[in-house]
Motif scaffolding. Structure first.
Motif, PDB file in Angstrom:
ATOM      1  N   THR A 180     115.770  78.241  27.257  1.00  0.00           N
ATOM      2  CA  THR A 180     115.543  76.945  26.624  1.00  0.00           C
ATOM      3  C   THR A 180     116.307  75.797  27.270  1.00  0.00           C
ATOM      4  OG1 THR A 180     117.278  77.355  25.010  1.00  0.00           O
ATOM      5  CG2 THR A 180     115.048  78.024  24.414  1.00  0.00           C
ATOM      6  N   ASP A 181     117.311  76.102  28.081  1.00  0.00           N
ATOM      7  CA  ASP A 181     117.929  75.049  28.892  1.00  0.00           C
ATOM      8  C   ASP A 181     116.859  74.608  29.878  1.00  0.00           C
ATOM      9  OD1 ASP A 181     120.552  73.834  30.249  1.00  0.00           O
ATOM     10  OD2 ASP A 181     119.325  74.724  31.822  1.00  0.00           O
ATOM     11  N   LEU A 182     116.686  73.304  30.024  1.00  0.00           N
ATOM     12  CA  LEU A 182     115.572  72.813  30.834  1.00  0.00           C
ATOM     13  C   LEU A 182     115.603  73.392  32.258  1.00  0.00           C
ATOM     14  CD1 LEU A 182     113.098  71.062  30.941  1.00  0.00           C
ATOM     15  CD2 LEU A 182     114.555  69.073  31.264  1.00  0.00           C
ATOM     16  N   LEU A 236     108.892  74.422  24.192  1.00  0.00           N
ATOM     17  CA  LEU A 236     110.108  75.063  23.695  1.00  0.00           C
ATOM     18  C   LEU A 236     110.351  74.759  22.219  1.00  0.00           C
ATOM     19  CD1 LEU A 236     112.257  74.593  26.901  1.00  0.00           C
ATOM     20  CD2 LEU A 236     111.283  76.720  26.020  1.00  0.00           C
ATOM     21  N   ARG A 237     109.923  73.597  21.750  1.00  0.00           N
ATOM     22  CA  ARG A 237     110.063  73.287  20.325  1.00  0.00           C
ATOM     23  C   ARG A 237     109.307  74.325  19.493  1.00  0.00           C
ATOM     24  NH1 ARG A 237     111.503  68.922  16.977  1.00  0.00           N
ATOM     25  NH2 ARG A 237     113.119  68.658  18.538  1.00  0.00           N
ATOM     26  N   PHE A 294     111.375  77.496  19.450  1.00  0.00           N
ATOM     27  CA  PHE A 294     112.520  77.452  18.530  1.00  0.00           C
ATOM     28  C   PHE A 294     112.071  77.729  17.098  1.00  0.00           C
ATOM     29  CE2 PHE A 294     114.466  74.319  21.662  1.00  0.00           C
ATOM     30  CZ  PHE A 294     115.457  75.187  22.078  1.00  0.00           C
ATOM     31  N   ASN A 342     124.389  69.872  26.736  1.00  0.00           N
ATOM     32  CA  ASN A 342     123.979  68.467  26.648  1.00  0.00           C
ATOM     33  C   ASN A 342     122.591  68.257  26.062  1.00  0.00           C
ATOM     34  OD1 ASN A 342     126.213  67.012  27.631  1.00  0.00           O
ATOM     35  ND2 ASN A 342     125.760  67.706  29.695  1.00  0.00           N
ATOM     36  N   GLU A 343     121.791  69.327  25.961  1.00  0.00           N
ATOM     37  CA  GLU A 343     120.391  69.134  25.584  1.00  0.00           C
ATOM     38  C   GLU A 343     120.119  69.336  24.095  1.00  0.00           C
ATOM     39  OE1 GLU A 343     117.966  71.577  28.096  1.00  0.00           O
ATOM     40  OE2 GLU A 343     118.739  70.670  29.933  1.00  0.00           O
ATOM     41  N   GLY A 344     120.912  70.188  23.443  1.00  0.00           N
ATOM     42  CA  GLY A 344     120.650  70.520  22.048  1.00  0.00           C
ATOM     43  C   GLY A 344     119.972  71.873  21.899  1.00  0.00           C
ATOM     44  N   ASN A 345     119.618  72.480  23.042  1.00  0.00           N
ATOM     45  CA  ASN A 345     118.926  73.770  22.972  1.00  0.00           C
ATOM     46  C   ASN A 345     119.823  74.889  22.457  1.00  0.00           C
ATOM     47  OD1 ASN A 345     120.270  73.492  25.597  1.00  0.00           O
ATOM     48  ND2 ASN A 345     119.439  75.526  25.998  1.00  0.00           N
ATOM     49  N   ARG A 403     122.336  74.451  20.201  1.00  0.00           N
ATOM     50  CA  ARG A 403     122.407  74.259  18.752  1.00  0.00           C
ATOM     51  C   ARG A 403     121.128  74.809  18.099  1.00  0.00           C
ATOM     52  NH1 ARG A 403     124.531  70.498  14.894  1.00  0.00           N
ATOM     53  NH2 ARG A 403     124.838  72.590  14.112  1.00  0.00           N
ATOM     54  N   LEU A 404     119.977  74.526  18.714  1.00  0.00           N
ATOM     55  CA  LEU A 404     118.711  74.993  18.129  1.00  0.00           C
ATOM     56  C   LEU A 404     118.592  76.515  18.191  1.00  0.00           C
ATOM     57  CD1 LEU A 404     116.475  72.137  19.540  1.00  0.00           C
ATOM     58  CD2 LEU A 404     116.716  72.676  17.112  1.00  0.00           C
ATOM     59  N   THR A 429     120.854  78.686  18.158  1.00  0.00           N
ATOM     60  CA  THR A 429     121.794  79.387  17.287  1.00  0.00           C
ATOM     61  C   THR A 429     121.632  78.960  15.827  1.00  0.00           C
ATOM     62  OG1 THR A 429     123.500  77.698  17.655  1.00  0.00           O
ATOM     63  CG2 THR A 429     123.511  79.588  19.135  1.00  0.00           C
ATOM     64  N   LEU A 448     118.910  67.965  14.153  1.00  0.00           N
ATOM     65  CA  LEU A 448     118.452  68.401  15.476  1.00  0.00           C
ATOM     66  C   LEU A 448     116.989  68.125  15.781  1.00  0.00           C
ATOM     67  CD1 LEU A 448     120.329  71.818  15.384  1.00  0.00           C
ATOM     68  CD2 LEU A 448     120.872  69.882  16.876  1.00  0.00           C
ATOM     69  N   SER A 496     120.648  63.606  23.039  1.00  0.00           N
ATOM     70  CA  SER A 496     120.332  64.776  23.864  1.00  0.00           C
ATOM     71  C   SER A 496     119.935  64.303  25.259  1.00  0.00           C
ATOM     72  CB  SER A 496     119.162  65.514  23.204  1.00  0.00           C
ATOM     73  OG  SER A 496     118.440  66.264  24.149  1.00  0.00           O
ATOM     74  N   LYS A 497     120.479  64.985  26.287  1.00  0.00           N
ATOM     75  CA  LYS A 497     120.093  64.559  27.638  1.00  0.00           C
ATOM     76  C   LYS A 497     120.128  65.696  28.637  1.00  0.00           C
ATOM     77  CE  LYS A 497     124.555  62.137  28.001  1.00  0.00           C
ATOM     78  NZ  LYS A 497     124.717  62.060  26.566  1.00  0.00           N
ATOM     79  N   SER A 498     119.403  65.478  29.735  1.00  0.00           N
ATOM     80  CA  SER A 498     119.380  66.467  30.815  1.00  0.00           C
ATOM     81  C   SER A 498     119.069  65.766  32.123  1.00  0.00           C
ATOM     82  CB  SER A 498     118.289  67.509  30.545  1.00  0.00           C
ATOM     83  OG  SER A 498     118.117  68.314  31.698  1.00  0.00           O
ATOM     84  N   ASP A 524     118.199  67.905  34.673  1.00  0.00           N
ATOM     85  CA  ASP A 524     117.736  69.101  35.386  1.00  0.00           C
ATOM     86  C   ASP A 524     116.474  68.863  36.205  1.00  0.00           C
ATOM     87  OD1 ASP A 524     119.821  70.694  34.660  1.00  0.00           O
ATOM     88  OD2 ASP A 524     118.825  71.557  32.916  1.00  0.00           O
ATOM     89  N   VAL A 542     115.762  65.538  25.213  1.00  0.00           N
ATOM     90  CA  VAL A 542     115.105  66.725  25.755  1.00  0.00           C
ATOM     91  C   VAL A 542     114.784  67.738  24.655  1.00  0.00           C
ATOM     92  CG1 VAL A 542     115.319  68.648  27.324  1.00  0.00           C
ATOM     93  CG2 VAL A 542     116.144  66.405  27.996  1.00  0.00           C
ATOM     94  N   HIS A 543     115.797  68.109  23.873  1.00  0.00           N
ATOM     95  CA  HIS A 543     115.524  69.010  22.750  1.00  0.00           C
ATOM     96  C   HIS A 543     115.970  68.382  21.437  1.00  0.00           C
ATOM     97  CE1 HIS A 543     114.114  72.306  25.108  1.00  0.00           C
ATOM     98  NE2 HIS A 543     115.210  72.344  25.841  1.00  0.00           N
ATOM     99  N   GLY A 544     117.162  67.842  21.440  1.00  0.00           N
ATOM    100  CA  GLY A 544     117.684  67.175  20.248  1.00  0.00           C
ATOM    101  C   GLY A 544     117.227  65.722  20.242  1.00  0.00           C
TER     102      GLY A 544
END
Ligand code: SF4
Lengths: 464, 189
Positions: free
Chosen positions: A134-136, A190-191, A194, A219-222, A224-225, A227, B122, B161-163, B165, B174-176
């Motif tokens: 899930t990390d980009l 990915l949403r 999750f 940094n992405e929130g993935n 947190r999501l 877990t 989130l 939220s940022k990336s 990548d 990106v996700h949050g």
């Protein structure tokens, strides 16, 4: 993960020949990270922070049995299920049991180098579980079927055009789609994952013994999501990841962020105490798997045990002129760059990884970047010496090492030698690995500080 | 012998000859001038928006954020006076509103407890966090030393939220949530 570290020289030369774009992408990304780190270190008394962090980790490691038992006790009190794994087989057994008991069909995964070591993804796939990184960056390389090439930025070897082409083939996006548009596509896929996955898998940056708290940075929130949404969370934690006290995080979280990405703190930090309480959102079950996989062997090593302080921040990779040429793939194992060169021989056995300690110019930049002051240049020489003693080093290296040893033994010769070096291209005859790479390119830049000065500092560290 | 016993005994063996290293004390937190100013400055540097507001103006800010939206997702601790929009499930809500446990000035961070919820923090693309001014600590060290009991999960959020990548280009949300707005509430609550 199947290690191919022995093939390093061949693989490095091959990559440089066949994928010249990688060098450009990796150099650009690592220089950017490195610039951020330098700026972030400049804002604080970096030397004092690094020294303190080193001491906390040394304390932890020299009392590791005590802290592991304390962490286990606290985790259990918090309602976490604790498992111990010596090797990938143990880890697989634990995971298989969780998958079977919960009928897991889909798993979301937060980036974790340890799960790469353990081969978690292939195992899950063999059990018929769909697993999504899930990390980009990790998602990108999963789509490509490649391993990560950097601890923090797994996809830094890819140029925007590579990703545009990949998404065009996979999702039909236009070949000139913007990074925002590409990220939006990944976010959508990915949403959905999750919201539907039954299992979330993560590593951990830290495990606080005093409180039994799992700590993850991103940094992405993935993370947190991953877990928070699935009903089961399994975290794989290397036994060296512990910290004694909760307040130690006030040192380690900012220092790791500064070293890794030049941030004051990563955008998201998860402090996980256990499963959701009655009526709360969150996982019903939290499992922590404490993993050895070569770490106790390293702890036993009178010199190399210091690598267990490593926070996996990637700063040494970003600082390394050799890593910058190829990225991580040719190193042939999960950990690449300077940390890989001193960690992999310990985790895999020197027989499996002996070329890696030669993938360095001994310029010392890795040591200066390292937030826990791991004496990487010194350990590189330690492993080289051992390789020569065991007859593992290639013939050319035996000669080179002996020549180098002679120079190092004589302070006068060494000072002369290193003075000469700083004004000149690096000694290509001592570094045959580099020869293939540097053909037709400018010479590698030597460190602004002579190695014997760094060496003195490292020796002084040792004496403390 | 099980894995646990074997691992612990190998550690004991490995450490037998090793001198024990001392644990350093925590440093003293440096005295800080005005944590609220620093907090707002850091939030801005992190790419978030921070405001110091009384209740009336905070409700006005919420009104602005809510304009044209069908509803919002709320954390459990959000007072009724801030629930201007109908409640929506976080998966569908265009706005999430949370009540922070505390904040940290030096890093520009809000701390969000699982007791307040998780999804509202989130899933929506915009996240408004309310925090009392008395709960803003100058430093992370002071906040952690003061933390008596930990919730099941505590999220420290320090920006959107940022990336980077994708081709080293910074992308938000990106996700949050791609937008983080923090309202520091003046007075006591
Ligand atoms: S060795 Fe040091 S710089 Fe390299 S990843 Fe580990 S902690 Fe970071």
């Amino acid at each position: 993960m199947q290690a191919k570290a022995k093939l390093y020289p061949k693989e490095a030369a091959k990559l440089l020949r066949e994928k010249p774009g990688v060098r450009e992408a990796v150099t650009g990304a690592t220089l950017h990270f490195e610039e951020g780190r330098k700026k972030a270190y400049g804002e604080i008394d970096a030397e004092a922070f690094r020294e303190r962090a080193k001491r906390v980790k040394d304390h932890l490691l020299t009392h590791l049995d005590h802290y592991l038992e304390l962490a286990e006790k606290r985790l259990r009190e918090n309602g976490v299920q604790v498992h111990w794994a010596e090797d990938p087989l143990d880890a697989h057994r634990i995971l298989r049991e969780v998958v079977a008991r919960h009928g897991v069909k889909r798993a979301v995964k937060a980036k974790s180098m340890l799960t790469e070591e353990l081969g978690v993804n292939p195992l899950l796939q063999s059990l018929g579980v769909e697993v999504l990184e899930t990390d980009l960056g990790e998602y990108l390389i999963q789509l490509l079927g490649e391993p990560p090439s950097h601890i923090v930025g797994p996809a830094i070897h890819l140029a925007l055009s590579d990703i545009q082409r990949l998404f065009h083939q996979r999702f039909g996006t236009p070949l000139n789609a913007s990074p925002e548009a590409l990220a939006a596509v990944a976010r959508k896929v990915l949403r959905d994952a999750f919201l539907t996955a039954e299992l979330g898998i993560s590593g951990a940056n830290f495990l606080v013994a005093e409180t039994g708290t799992l700590v993850l940075m991103e940094n992405e929130g993935n993370i947190r999501l991953s877990t928070s949404l699935p009903k089961v969370h399994v975290a794989f934690v290397g036994i060296e990841k512990l910290l004694p006290r909760l307040a130690d995080l006030a040192l380690f979280l900012p220092l790791t962020a500064r070293a890794a990405t030049g941030q004051r703190l990563s955008t998201y930090v998860s402090l996980i105490q256990g499963p959701a309480k009655e009526g709360e959102e969150g996982p019903e079950e939290v499992h922590v798997v404490l993993v050895d996989h070569g770490r106790t062997t390293l702890l036993h090593d009178p010199e190399a045990w210091e690598v267990l302080r490593c926070l996996r921040c990637g700063a040494c990779l970003n600082a390394c002129p050799v890593y910058r040429q190829t990225g991580g793939h040719p190193y042939g194992y999960v950990y690449s760059g300077p940390i890989g060169a001193v960690l992999d021989p310990g985790l895999l056995g020197l027989e499996e990884a002996y070329p890696l300690p030669y993938a360095s110019t001994l310029c010392g930049a890795c040591y200066e970047a390292c937030p826990v002051k791991i004496p990487i240049p010194k350990l590189l020489l330690t492993w080289r010496k051992r390789a020569v003693e065991r007859g593992l080093a290639p013939i050319w290296e035996r000669g080179a090492i002996q020549a180098l040893a002679k120079v190092m033994e004589s302070p006068t010769l060494y000072r002369l030698f290193s003075k000469a070096l700083r004004g000149l291209p690096l000694p290509q005859h001592l570094l045959p690995l580099l020869r293939a790479w540097t053909e037709g390119r400018g010479p590698l830049k030597p460190s602004p500080r002579p190695f014997h000065e760094l060496w003195k500092e490292l020796e002084a560290e040792d004496g403390r | 012998m099980d894995a646990r016993t074997r691992i612990l005994s190998r550690i004991g063996h490995a450490l037998k000859e090793r001198p024990k290293a001392l644990l350093p004390e925590h440093p003293h937190a440096p005295p800080s001038a005005n944590p609220l100013d620093l907090f707002l400055k850091r939030l801005a540097e992190n790419g978030a928006e921070g405001h110091l507001l009384g209740e009336e103006r905070a409700r006005k800010l919420l009104g602005e954020l809510s304009q044209g939206l069908p509803g919002a997702a709320y954390g459990r601790g959000v007072p009724a006076s801030f629930r201007l929009l109908p409640e929506l499930p976080p998966e569908e809500a265009p706005l999430g509103v949370s009540w922070a446990l505390f904040a940290v000035a030096e890093t520009g961070t809000v701390a969000l407890s699982s007791e307040d919820g998780r999804r509202a923090q989130l899933l929506p693309p915009v996240h408004l966090v309310l925090v009392e001014e008395g709960r803003v600590y100058p430093s992370l060290l002071e906040a952690l030393l003061d933390l008596k009991a930990l919730p099941s999960a505590l999220g420290l959020h320090s920006g959107p939220s940022k990336s980077a990548d994708i081709g080293q280009v910074m992308v938000k949300g990106v996700h949050g949530p791609g937008r983080l707005v923090v309202a520091v509430l003046q007075g006591s609550w």
